[in-house]
Design a protein around this motif. Sequence first.
Motif, PDB file in Angstrom:
ATOM      1  N   ALA A  10       0.762  -1.117   0.036  1.00 43.75           N
ATOM      2  CA  ALA A  10      -0.047   0.114  -0.076  1.00 43.75           C
ATOM      3  C   ALA A  10       0.748   1.075   0.100  1.00 43.75           C
ATOM      4  N   ILE A  11       1.856   1.301  -0.944  1.00 43.12           N
ATOM      5  CA  ILE A  11       2.822   2.504  -0.763  1.00 43.12           C
ATOM      6  C   ILE A  11       2.908   2.796  -2.585  1.00 43.12           C
ATOM      7  N   GLY A  12       3.163   3.691  -2.915  1.00 42.34           N
ATOM      8  CA  GLY A  12       3.414   4.166  -4.351  1.00 42.34           C
ATOM      9  C   GLY A  12       4.947   4.440  -4.613  1.00 42.34           C
ATOM     10  N   LYS A  13       5.481   3.971  -5.546  1.00 45.50           N
ATOM     11  CA  LYS A  13       6.893   4.088  -5.636  1.00 45.50           C
ATOM     12  C   LYS A  13       7.233   4.119  -7.205  1.00 45.50           C
ATOM     13  N   THR A  14       8.303   4.791  -7.463  1.00 42.53           N
ATOM     14  CA  THR A  14       8.350   4.482  -8.998  1.00 42.53           C
ATOM     15  C   THR A  14       9.825   3.324  -8.938  1.00 42.53           C
ATOM     16  N   MET A  15       9.915   2.854 -10.285  1.00 37.38           N
ATOM     17  CA  MET A  15      10.958   1.737 -10.149  1.00 37.38           C
ATOM     18  C   MET A  15      12.323   2.321 -10.064  1.00 37.38           C
ATOM     19  N   GLY A  37      -1.519 -26.787  -3.054  1.00 43.39           N
ATOM     20  CA  GLY A  37      -0.593 -27.256  -4.084  1.00 43.39           C
ATOM     21  C   GLY A  37      -0.808 -26.071  -5.033  1.00 43.39           C
ATOM     22  N   PHE A  38      -0.947 -24.957  -4.882  1.00 44.00           N
ATOM     23  CA  PHE A  38      -0.763 -23.911  -5.747  1.00 44.00           C
ATOM     24  C   PHE A  38       0.116 -23.005  -4.905  1.00 44.00           C
ATOM     25  N   LYS A  39       1.043 -22.103  -5.964  1.00 43.42           N
ATOM     26  CA  LYS A  39       2.030 -21.291  -5.144  1.00 43.42           C
ATOM     27  C   LYS A  39       1.753 -19.700  -5.705  1.00 43.42           C
ATOM     28  N   GLU A  40       1.671 -18.991  -4.714  1.00 41.38           N
ATOM     29  CA  GLU A  40       1.567 -17.407  -5.227  1.00 41.38           C
ATOM     30  C   GLU A  40       2.943 -16.689  -5.143  1.00 41.38           C
ATOM     31  N   LEU A  41       2.963 -16.074  -6.257  1.00 42.28           N
ATOM     32  CA  LEU A  41       4.272 -15.374  -6.542  1.00 42.28           C
ATOM     33  C   LEU A  41       3.877 -13.845  -6.356  1.00 42.28           C
ATOM     34  N   ASN A  42       4.865 -12.986  -5.431  1.00 45.11           N
ATOM     35  CA  ASN A  42       4.675 -11.663  -5.388  1.00 45.11           C
ATOM     36  C   ASN A  42       5.763 -11.007  -6.183  1.00 45.11           C
ATOM     37  N   ASN A  43       5.579  -9.480  -6.458  1.00 46.23           N
ATOM     38  CA  ASN A  43       6.242  -9.011  -7.470  1.00 46.23           C
ATOM     39  C   ASN A  43       6.238  -9.238  -8.838  1.00 46.23           C
ATOM     40  N   GLN A  44       5.431  -9.774  -9.275  1.00 45.14           N
ATOM     41  CA  GLN A  44       4.962  -9.767 -10.612  1.00 45.14           C
ATOM     42  C   GLN A  44       4.617  -8.384 -10.980  1.00 45.14           C
ATOM     43  N   VAL A  45       4.890  -7.884 -12.114  1.00 48.43           N
ATOM     44  CA  VAL A  45       4.267  -6.819 -12.659  1.00 48.43           C
ATOM     45  C   VAL A  45       3.471  -6.708 -13.998  1.00 48.43           C
ATOM     46  N   ILE A  46       2.452  -5.781 -13.646  1.00 47.07           N
ATOM     47  CA  ILE A  46       1.575  -5.682 -14.987  1.00 47.07           C
ATOM     48  C   ILE A  46       1.824  -4.254 -15.292  1.00 47.07           C
ATOM     49  N   GLU A  47       2.377  -3.991 -16.482  1.00 51.38           N
ATOM     50  CA  GLU A  47       2.877  -2.633 -17.332  1.00 51.38           C
ATOM     51  C   GLU A  47       1.544  -2.360 -18.097  1.00 51.38           C
ATOM     52  N   ILE A  48       1.223  -1.084 -17.760  1.00 53.04           N
ATOM     53  CA  ILE A  48       0.148  -0.220 -18.615  1.00 53.04           C
ATOM     54  C   ILE A  48       0.929   0.749 -19.428  1.00 53.04           C
ATOM     55  N   PRO A  49       0.917   0.809 -20.543  1.00 53.56           N
ATOM     56  CA  PRO A  49       1.517   2.008 -21.265  1.00 53.56           C
ATOM     57  C   PRO A  49       0.898   3.289 -21.095  1.00 53.56           C
ATOM     58  N   ILE A  50       1.686   4.552 -20.760  1.00 54.86           N
ATOM     59  CA  ILE A  50       0.909   5.560 -20.786  1.00 54.86           C
ATOM     60  C   ILE A  50       0.887   6.124 -22.253  1.00 54.86           C
ATOM     61  N   ILE A  51      -0.152   6.659 -22.622  1.00 59.55           N
ATOM     62  CA  ILE A  51      -0.133   7.099 -24.215  1.00 59.55           C
ATOM     63  C   ILE A  51       0.521   8.545 -24.108  1.00 59.55           C
ATOM     64  N   ASP A  52       1.094   8.745 -25.245  1.00 55.40           N
ATOM     65  CA  ASP A  52       1.810   9.864 -25.448  1.00 55.40           C
ATOM     66  C   ASP A  52       3.193  10.290 -24.367  1.00 55.40           C
ATOM     67  N   ASN A  53       3.529   8.939 -24.071  1.00 51.41           N
ATOM     68  CA  ASN A  53       4.648   9.055 -23.051  1.00 51.41           C
ATOM     69  C   ASN A  53       5.475   7.814 -23.138  1.00 51.41           C
ATOM     70  N   LYS A  54       6.805   7.824 -22.980  1.00 50.80           N
ATOM     71  CA  LYS A  54       7.543   6.723 -22.866  1.00 50.80           C
ATOM     72  C   LYS A  54       7.471   5.815 -21.774  1.00 50.80           C
ATOM     73  N   GLU A  55       6.896   6.319 -20.708  1.00 49.56           N
ATOM     74  CA  GLU A  55       6.714   5.963 -19.495  1.00 49.56           C
ATOM     75  C   GLU A  55       5.575   4.617 -19.297  1.00 49.56           C
ATOM     76  N   ARG A  56       5.617   3.955 -18.235  1.00 52.29           N
ATOM     77  CA  ARG A  56       4.650   2.900 -18.118  1.00 52.29           C
ATOM     78  C   ARG A  56       4.033   3.145 -16.688  1.00 52.29           C
ATOM     79  N   ILE A  58       2.920   0.833 -13.431  1.00 52.04           N
ATOM     80  CA  ILE A  58       3.028  -0.399 -13.205  1.00 52.04           C
ATOM     81  C   ILE A  58       2.268  -0.837 -11.775  1.00 52.04           C
ATOM     82  N   TRP A  59       1.463  -2.251 -12.028  1.00 48.60           N
ATOM     83  CA  TRP A  59       0.884  -2.579 -10.900  1.00 48.60           C
ATOM     84  C   TRP A  59       1.856  -3.781 -10.427  1.00 48.60           C
TER      85      TRP A  59
END
Length: 154
Positions: A10-15, A37-56, A58-59
């Motif tokens: 629950a904190i916002g950060k930049t990469m 029997g299932f494993k949960e992995l943390n720190n996977q990222v969903i990248e969402i492009p920012i329109i008209d910007n080189k940045e993304r 990240i969730w």
Amino acid sequence: MIIEYKVREAIGKTMSDLNKRNMLTAAFASDDIVTSGFKELNNQVIEIPIIDNKERFIWSVWVTLSEENFLKSNELLHVEGRENEKPYFGWLSTELSIYPLTTLSLKTMVHTQEVGAVPLIELEQTNHPLVVEQREGITMERVKEIAHLINHSQ
């Protein structure tokens, strides 16, 4: 700068604020959860492009893998060339409450990256708002809206 929101913390950060090389190691060392029997992995990222910007935008999310895929990904943790591994199927295990529909159990493909880099999540193509944002991108205004929604929901 990549805009990131770490859901579980629950904190916002930049990469640039994060040591990307240590994120995956930390995930396997202490943040993984094993259930039925299932494993949960943390720190996977969903990248969402920012329109008209080189940045993304990240969730940082959790994804549930089968035990077989979890163990295989763990075996390859420090193996050079692991990014050539085929993607692993998984289920999104993070509720991103800013979306009107649940994000739990969205189908994903986990794309392993080079050693030390965080895996990327590709969402299965549906009409879910998160999937649409990953596919089509978001405006900087939407980034601000997300930040506002997150900051006012805590």
